[in-house]
Design an enzyme around this catalytic site. Structure first.
Site, PDB file in Angstrom:
ATOM      1  N   LYS A  32       0.813  -1.220   0.000  1.00  0.00           N
ATOM      2  CA  LYS A  32       0.000   0.000   0.000  1.00  0.00           C
ATOM      3  C   LYS A  32       0.850   1.275   0.000  1.00  0.00           C
ATOM      4  O   LYS A  32       0.471   2.264  -0.637  1.00  0.00           O
ATOM      5  CB  LYS A  32      -0.964   0.008   1.176  1.00  0.00           C
ATOM      6  CG  LYS A  32      -0.315   0.192   2.539  1.00  0.00           C
ATOM      7  CD  LYS A  32      -1.363   0.256   3.640  1.00  0.00           C
ATOM      8  CE  LYS A  32      -0.717   0.462   4.999  1.00  0.00           C
ATOM      9  NZ  LYS A  32       0.005   1.740   5.111  1.00  0.00           N
ATOM     10  N   ASP A 219      -3.618   7.746   4.697  1.00  0.00           N
ATOM     11  CA  ASP A 219      -3.088   6.392   4.904  1.00  0.00           C
ATOM     12  C   ASP A 219      -3.634   5.834   6.227  1.00  0.00           C
ATOM     13  O   ASP A 219      -4.040   6.592   7.111  1.00  0.00           O
ATOM     14  CB  ASP A 219      -1.559   6.458   4.945  1.00  0.00           C
ATOM     15  CG  ASP A 219      -0.912   5.083   4.847  1.00  0.00           C
ATOM     16  OD1 ASP A 219      -1.614   4.109   4.497  1.00  0.00           O
ATOM     17  OD2 ASP A 219       0.300   4.981   5.120  1.00  0.00           O
ATOM     18  N   GLU A 220      -3.626   4.514   6.366  1.00  0.00           N
ATOM     19  CA  GLU A 220      -4.113   3.843   7.590  1.00  0.00           C
ATOM     20  C   GLU A 220      -5.490   4.381   7.981  1.00  0.00           C
ATOM     21  O   GLU A 220      -5.776   4.664   9.155  1.00  0.00           O
ATOM     22  CB  GLU A 220      -3.121   4.025   8.750  1.00  0.00           C
ATOM     23  CG  GLU A 220      -1.715   3.521   8.481  1.00  0.00           C
ATOM     24  CD  GLU A 220      -1.621   1.998   8.460  1.00  0.00           C
ATOM     25  OE1 GLU A 220      -2.659   1.310   8.540  1.00  0.00           O
ATOM     26  OE2 GLU A 220      -0.477   1.483   8.341  1.00  0.00           O
ATOM     27  N   GLN A 250      -7.820  -4.755   9.782  1.00  0.00           N
ATOM     28  CA  GLN A 250      -6.709  -4.430  10.675  1.00  0.00           C
ATOM     29  C   GLN A 250      -7.039  -3.255  11.600  1.00  0.00           C
ATOM     30  O   GLN A 250      -6.142  -2.585  12.103  1.00  0.00           O
ATOM     31  CB  GLN A 250      -5.448  -4.129   9.862  1.00  0.00           C
ATOM     32  CG  GLN A 250      -4.942  -5.324   9.065  1.00  0.00           C
ATOM     33  CD  GLN A 250      -3.604  -5.060   8.407  1.00  0.00           C
ATOM     34  OE1 GLN A 250      -2.569  -4.965   9.051  1.00  0.00           O
ATOM     35  NE2 GLN A 250      -3.617  -4.937   7.086  1.00  0.00           N
ATOM     36  N   ARG A 593       1.680 -11.289  10.195  1.00  0.00           N
ATOM     37  CA  ARG A 593       3.044 -10.779  10.377  1.00  0.00           C
ATOM     38  C   ARG A 593       4.073 -11.800   9.895  1.00  0.00           C
ATOM     39  O   ARG A 593       5.234 -11.461   9.672  1.00  0.00           O
ATOM     40  CB  ARG A 593       3.344 -10.493  11.858  1.00  0.00           C
ATOM     41  CG  ARG A 593       2.483  -9.449  12.578  1.00  0.00           C
ATOM     42  CD  ARG A 593       2.365  -8.161  11.833  1.00  0.00           C
ATOM     43  NE  ARG A 593       1.157  -8.152  11.026  1.00  0.00           N
ATOM     44  CZ  ARG A 593       0.932  -7.303  10.038  1.00  0.00           C
ATOM     45  NH1 ARG A 593       1.837  -6.406   9.708  1.00  0.00           N
ATOM     46  NH2 ARG A 593      -0.192  -7.352   9.346  1.00  0.00           N
TER      47      ARG A 593
END
Length: 713
Positions: A32, A219-220, A250, A593
């Site tokens: 991303k 972002d995020e 997430q 992860r």
């Protein structure tokens, strides 16, 4: 220059699509940051947008600097001028230009965490509040919640409805706000709240800034809260070009205000939104991804996507259920040892857990085996404040030492100030006795009733201990009599309470393993674990909570403590479906992860944190069997302590030890080398070198092994 050949089809679409409202659902490891960076380069290079009209909001300064660096590498000086920053830095920039209209000077003060603590110390002193009554963290949470709810300190006092503890917090809030006014200060929450208020009150100022930023990127996006979302909507009012990147799967910061519904329902607020899903993962193997997919699909609040990879299937996820947390830790360490022989470095390996208290057992076993490790964003278990406090209580009871006395005499608060402590110390040094003996003999006249009560409590504990009360029950008695547990419960210190309960688990396990050992023996053993290792070791294992692991990746990941009530946590189980969905997202983050190998472990022992026996987490059971290898789910019962005495069997035969014989030389992880001098069923009596002496240890305990021939080399 953009190299389109470096992009897959979905990434290319996300870079070049000209829709005014774009929502990029970017799965874990889907590139991303590269897409968002190339999108900005595309606007400058192909659409000839002035960089100064481009805004990109990132979650951290590190992410902002990384994006600036990449844009510079692709465009050179042509890319200079883009406003790429965190949302707090953006608000700071806006307020520096506009704050005078709100009555503050342009050189106002931004109050950081240290400044906040200084103000709180002043507020506590002004209102005769001890830190033990209200922690700084609790006070700041209260203040932030009031601010975001639009509750002034005047209203906060009214809404306390006579509750003394709430009134105290409201008084701290009042002092805090008045102190900020005196220094023309704004804290981090104020930066956002004042900016949105500025735009509401002064439409001309809003128009100026919304005209300035022609293209807005976030972002995020799954981690923003409602006030931050309001700011983004305000800034987009003129040009209405909004590009957001995030992953609802997430969203793991709802406790910090993040709202998953903001990204899920983005297309409701911004009509004609085009959604592009980035679901090719460049990090992990397919077995890991499919396992994570099969878990997260059980959530309802999400945008449907399935991650896939071109990295091959790889190894299946490995799941192991162990009989106890100790056995779980030894299993992990044993697997790490095997991985080292396969040329993995320690730094390639991460051990993840839901809550900090879960690091206790794994830390002990790592230290026993001299394996270097670092803890991200936290303290080692035995270095945590509440653990050190309780151990100091126990040391005071056993040894009466001055350091323990000084740590606990006012913990929880008993109205004893530093001057009293200093005077008692001087008397102790003059009389050549301990500080505890000073107050026991009545040599310090002030606060005598307080000290008499304290001495009476300690002496009663000594009597109870001498009467042979079991160590875990004794520790619970100390926690209750001292008021320490009540202090934590009153201030809703959930994580610290979990650490306390983990310490109870620790002393219970010790008592079970070393049947005839004393409290003094336990304290000596613990002292071995409090010796700080070299944390700067370049090749160290990574221990961290899953929240701290967000955005990181490791070739090998162990997720430990996967039991119902632990992960998902007991609190979220009580919250119902909303809490469970957040926990499931946390599991999804943990699993994704891992790049090559993913290990999931749980233990079936009794937990004092849960106050019940443990069962494997639903986040293991939800993984499709095609992608996971379940090893034996429960260790074979090897000791009398593993037998279920509540079963319907009328007679239980203890398993006879055949592994050791009298005279065997053994090696223990903490006590070193010893000789077996007596065997009683499963209990070995072992003579160790000074200062440990003779210990009774279970033959099946993973901390001991027979000395082999290669140990003599």
């Amino acid at each position: 220059m953009i190299k389109y050949s470096d992009l897959n089809n979905e990434q290319r679409m996300a870079v070049v699509d000209d829709s005014k409202h774009l929502r990029i659902i970017a799965g874990a490891g889907s590139g991303k940051t590269r897409v968002l960076t190339m999108r900005i380069v595309y606007l400058i290079e192909k659409k000839h947008v002035n960089p100064r009209h481009i805004l990109a909001i990132t979650f951290t300064n590190k992410a902002a600097n990384e994006m600036k660096k990449r844009i510079s590498e692709m465009l050179g000086e042509e890319g200079d001028g883009c406003f790429i920053s965190t949302i707090h830095s953006l608000c700071l920039r806006i307020l520096k230009e506009e704050i005078e209209i709100l009555g503050y000077p342009k050189n106002f003060t931004v109050v950081d965490a240290d400044d906040q603590k200084t103000i709180l110390k002043e507020a506590y002193k002004e209102n005769n509040i001890e830190k033990n009554e209200i922690s700084y963290a609790a006070a700041l949470d209260y203040i932030a919640n009031c601010k975001y709810a639009g509750i002034s300190y005047q209203n906060a006092i009214e809404q306390a409805y006579g509750d003394p503890s709430i009134i105290k917090k409201a008084k701290v809030y009042e002092y805090y706000q008045e102190r900020l006014k005196q220094v023309y200060g704004l804290d981090f929450d104020d930066l956002i709240l004042w900016t949105t208020k500025l735009f509401k009150l002064y439409p001309n100022v809003l128009e100026k800034w919304s005209k300035r930023f022609e293209f807005i990127h976030v972002d995020e996006f799954q981690d923003i809260d409602k006030e931050q979302y309001l700011l983004i909507k305000q800034l987009s009012t003129y040009h209405d070009n909004v590009y957001v990147v995030g992953d609802p799967d997430q969203t793991i910061y709802t406790w910090r205000g993040a709202d998953v519904n903001i990204i899920v329902n983005f297309d409701t607020d911004f009509k004609d939104t085009k959604t592009i899903i980035l679901n090719q993962n460049y990090r992990s193997t397919n077995n890991i991804l499919e396992g994570a997919n099969s878990v997260i699909k059980n959530n309802k609040s999400r945008v449907k996507k399935d991650l896939y990879s071109n990295n091959g299937d790889g190894e299946k996820i490995i799941h192991k259920t162990l009989a106890s947390e100790t056995a779980e830790a030894y299993y992990v360490v044993d697997e790490i040892r095997k991985l080292k022989r396969k040329d993995f470095n320690y730094s390639d390996i991460a051990i993840l857990y839901r809550s900090n208290y879960l690091s206790r057992e794994i830390e002990k076993v790592l230290m026993e085996n001299h394996m270097p490790y670092i803890i991200y964003g936290g303290l080692r278990f035995y270095e945590r404040m509440e653990v050190k406090d309780i151990l100091s209580y126990l040391r005071l009871i056993v040894n009466g030492d001055d350091l323990a006395f000084q740590r606990v005499i006012n913990q929880p608060k008993r109205g004893i100030g530093p001057k009293s402590i200093e005077t008692i110390l001087k008397i102790a040094q003059k009389e050549n006795i301990t500080m505890y003996e000073v107050i026991k003999r009545g040599l310090y006249a002030k606060k005598q009733d307080v000290f008499d009560n304290f001495v009476s409590m300690v002496e009663k504990w000594k009597e109870i201990l001498n009467d042979g009360l079991e160590l875990d029950k004794f520790l619970n008695r100390v926690l209750d009599d001292s008021g320490y547990r009540t202090m934590l419960e009153k201030d809703s210190e959930t994580e610290r309470l979990e650490n306390v309960k983990a310490l109870i688990d620790d002393i219970t396990e010790y008592q079970k393993t070393y049947a005839e050992s004393s409290l003094e023996d336990y304290l000596q053993m613990v002292s071995l674990y409090t010796d700080k290792a070299n944390l700067k070791d370049e090749d160290s294992l990574n221990l961290l909570t899953i929240h701290a692991a967000k955005g990181l990746e490791f070739p090998v990941v162990f997720v430990i403590g996967l039991s119902e009530g632990v992960f998902p946590s007991q609190r979220t189980l009580q919250e119902g479906s909303k809490g469970i969905e957040e926990e499931r997202r946390l599991a999804y983050v943990a699993y994704t992860r891992a790049k090559q190998l993913l290990y999931l472990t749980d233990s079936s022992s009794f937990s004092y944190v849960l106050e019940s026996s443990k069962l494997p987490s639903r986040f293991i059971n939800e993984i499709d069997d095609k992608y996971i290898n379940h090893l034996d789910k429960q260790e074979k019962k090897e000791s009398i302590f593993d037998v279920d005495f509540f079963s319907d069997d009328k007679k239980v035969e203890p398993i006879i030890n055949t592994r050791y014989k009298k005279g065997d030389v053994v090696i223990h992880g903490v006590f070193g080398e010893g000789v077996v001098i007596k065997i009683d069923g499963q209990i070995l009596e072992i003579a160790f070198s000074y200062p440990y002496g003779i210990k009774k240890i279970l033959a099946s305990h993973p901390s001991i092994r027979k000395k082999e021939a290669n140990d003599y080399n």
